[in-house]
Design an enzyme around this catalytic site. Structure first.
Site, PDB file in Angstrom:
ATOM      1  N   SER A 216      36.180  43.236  40.529  1.00  0.00           N
ATOM      2  CA  SER A 216      35.805  41.990  39.868  1.00  0.00           C
ATOM      3  C   SER A 216      34.727  41.271  40.673  1.00  0.00           C
ATOM      4  O   SER A 216      33.647  41.821  40.890  1.00  0.00           O
ATOM      5  CB  SER A 216      37.052  41.131  39.662  1.00  0.00           C
ATOM      6  OG  SER A 216      36.812  40.078  38.764  1.00  0.00           O
ATOM      7  N   ASP A 310      39.011  44.655  28.855  1.00  0.00           N
ATOM      8  CA  ASP A 310      38.301  43.713  29.717  1.00  0.00           C
ATOM      9  C   ASP A 310      37.130  43.121  28.937  1.00  0.00           C
ATOM     10  O   ASP A 310      36.290  43.863  28.429  1.00  0.00           O
ATOM     11  CB  ASP A 310      37.777  44.444  30.952  1.00  0.00           C
ATOM     12  CG  ASP A 310      37.096  43.529  31.962  1.00  0.00           C
ATOM     13  OD1 ASP A 310      36.912  42.328  31.669  1.00  0.00           O
ATOM     14  OD2 ASP A 310      36.764  44.028  33.056  1.00  0.00           O
ATOM     15  N   HIS A 341      41.425  43.857  32.617  1.00  0.00           N
ATOM     16  CA  HIS A 341      40.777  43.415  33.845  1.00  0.00           C
ATOM     17  C   HIS A 341      41.850  43.157  34.901  1.00  0.00           C
ATOM     18  O   HIS A 341      42.948  42.695  34.598  1.00  0.00           O
ATOM     19  CB  HIS A 341      39.993  42.132  33.561  1.00  0.00           C
ATOM     20  CG  HIS A 341      39.101  41.699  34.680  1.00  0.00           C
ATOM     21  ND1 HIS A 341      37.809  42.139  34.806  1.00  0.00           N
ATOM     22  CD2 HIS A 341      39.311  40.862  35.722  1.00  0.00           C
ATOM     23  CE1 HIS A 341      37.250  41.593  35.876  1.00  0.00           C
ATOM     24  NE2 HIS A 341      38.156  40.816  36.454  1.00  0.00           N
TER      25      HIS A 341
END
Length: 369
Positions: A216, A310, A341
């Site tokens: 991320s 995601d 995610h």
């Protein structure tokens, strides 16, 4: 580089076996409940199985989204949380709670020797790092510098300790986890400077075959650190492993519209985080914060790991295509269709997430060797 070498004598080193975040009995009961057979979750979903691009969301994840994540995303709850973030005490409490939540829902990594240190940052700060040494590594084992996720505002070495242990063990590599500074106390470019300074220290003091990895926001830092090394003509990492990275702050994508609410990374929260990390008047560079708009030529081989649910998946695909077609980089892109995610923090109860984390780490270790 000279600055890093000269400051090496100031490093505070305390070799130790790191103490993991330990679940209370109530927390352990919640985690065990998430390990029930998939059929139980399918039978207890509030709605039909959700799909994206023809792939069903893992039933366990859908159940957690329905019963935990989405209620916590209600406007009234978000307004209360954001009000609490305005105080140091509120931020500390939220970060502690998230650290526990993420760590306890990650499959426990194996015990191994660790070293907790600080390395000097250019701003006069001490950057915490934790170095993981899996048992039985040869002296010339590769080194992975790892940057955790959390939107540049949350996350810590302790929160991501279980997943980093898994990466170290499966990659058969030394891993250096970096505790970079967080916003809003330390907005851009603090995290980016810490990421680069920690990487420079690793190159100067550990050297060898060094790779960069992150998830991320940490994936964003890995790309930025490599681009900074390229521009400064410093030693380059041998490869990048990017778990669902943030790569584009400019364009809208269909996946952000389709999945931008209810899947753990809501579009309005992305904007809120951006406002904390990049306050008004702070100039950023695309190489640091939005690499789809940057010159990517000269990067080492890149592995982009995406999740089917995601909202950032389309931007990650665009990044991979751009790097491959424009710069002719060695790029591979894989999408785990039934995951969300931050799936690295679901490996304690989602078998496909655990398999993905382990297989990607093994692949990266082999690549670095």
């Amino acid at each position: 580089m000279i600055r890093i070498i000269a400051a090496a004598a100031l490093i505070l080193a305390t070799p130790a076996l790191a103490e993991p975040i330990v679940a209370t009995p109530a927390e352990q009961a919640q985690i065990e409940a998430l390990k029930q057979p998939e059929d139980w979750f399918i039978a207890h979903l509030k709605g039909p199985r959700e799909e994206s691009d023809g792939v069903k969301l893992d039933a366990r994840l859908q159940w957690v989204l329905e019963n935990t994540t989405r209620p916590a995303s209600a406007p009234a709850v978000q307004a209360y949380l954001r009000e609490s973030y305005k105080t140091p005490e509120g931020r500390a409490a939220t970060r502690t709670a998230l650290d526990r939540y993420w760590a306890l829902r990650t499959a426990p990594g194996p015990q191994m020797a660790t070293e907790d240190r600080t390395v000097p940052g250019r701003d006069g700060n001490a950057i915490p790092i934790r170095i993981y040494h899996p048992d039985g590594l040869p002296k010339d084992a590769p080194v992975i510098v790892y940057y955790h996720g959390g939107g540049f505002m949350f996350g810590s070495i302790d929160a991501f300790d279980p997943s980093v242990r898994i990466i170290a063990a499966e990659a058969k590599a030394v891993v250096v986890s970096v505790g970079y500074r967080l916003a809003p106390e330390h907005p851009y470019p603090a995290a980016w400077n810490d990421a680069e300074d920690a990487y420079d220290w690793v190159q100067a003091n550990l050297g060898g075959r060094v790779g960069l990895a992150g998830d991320s926001a940490g994936g964003t830092l890995a790309i930025a650190t490599a681009l900074r090394a390229r521009d400064a003509k410093k030693p380059m990492p041998k490869a990048l492993l990017l778990f669902y990275p943030g790569v584009d702050r400019v364009n809208d994508y269909p996946s952000l519209k389709a999945l931008g609410s209810g899947y753990g990374l809501d579009a309005d929260n992305l904007k809120y985080l951006a406002d904390q990390v990049y306050p008004a008047g702070v100039a950023t560079t695309s190489a640091d914060t939005s690499p789809v708009q940057a010159d990517l030529c000269g990067l080492p081989p890149v592995r982009v790991v995406s999740a089917g649910f995601d909202p950032l998946k389309d931007s990650q695909a665009a990044f991979a295509r751009l790097a491959e077609t424009t710069c002719k980089l060695k790029v591979s892109h894989i999408r785990y269709g039934d995951l969300i995610h931050a799936f690295l923090q679901t490996t304690a109860y989602v078998p496909t997430a655990d398999e993905a984390a382990r297989s990607e780490a093994q692949r990266f270790g082999n690549q670095l060797r």
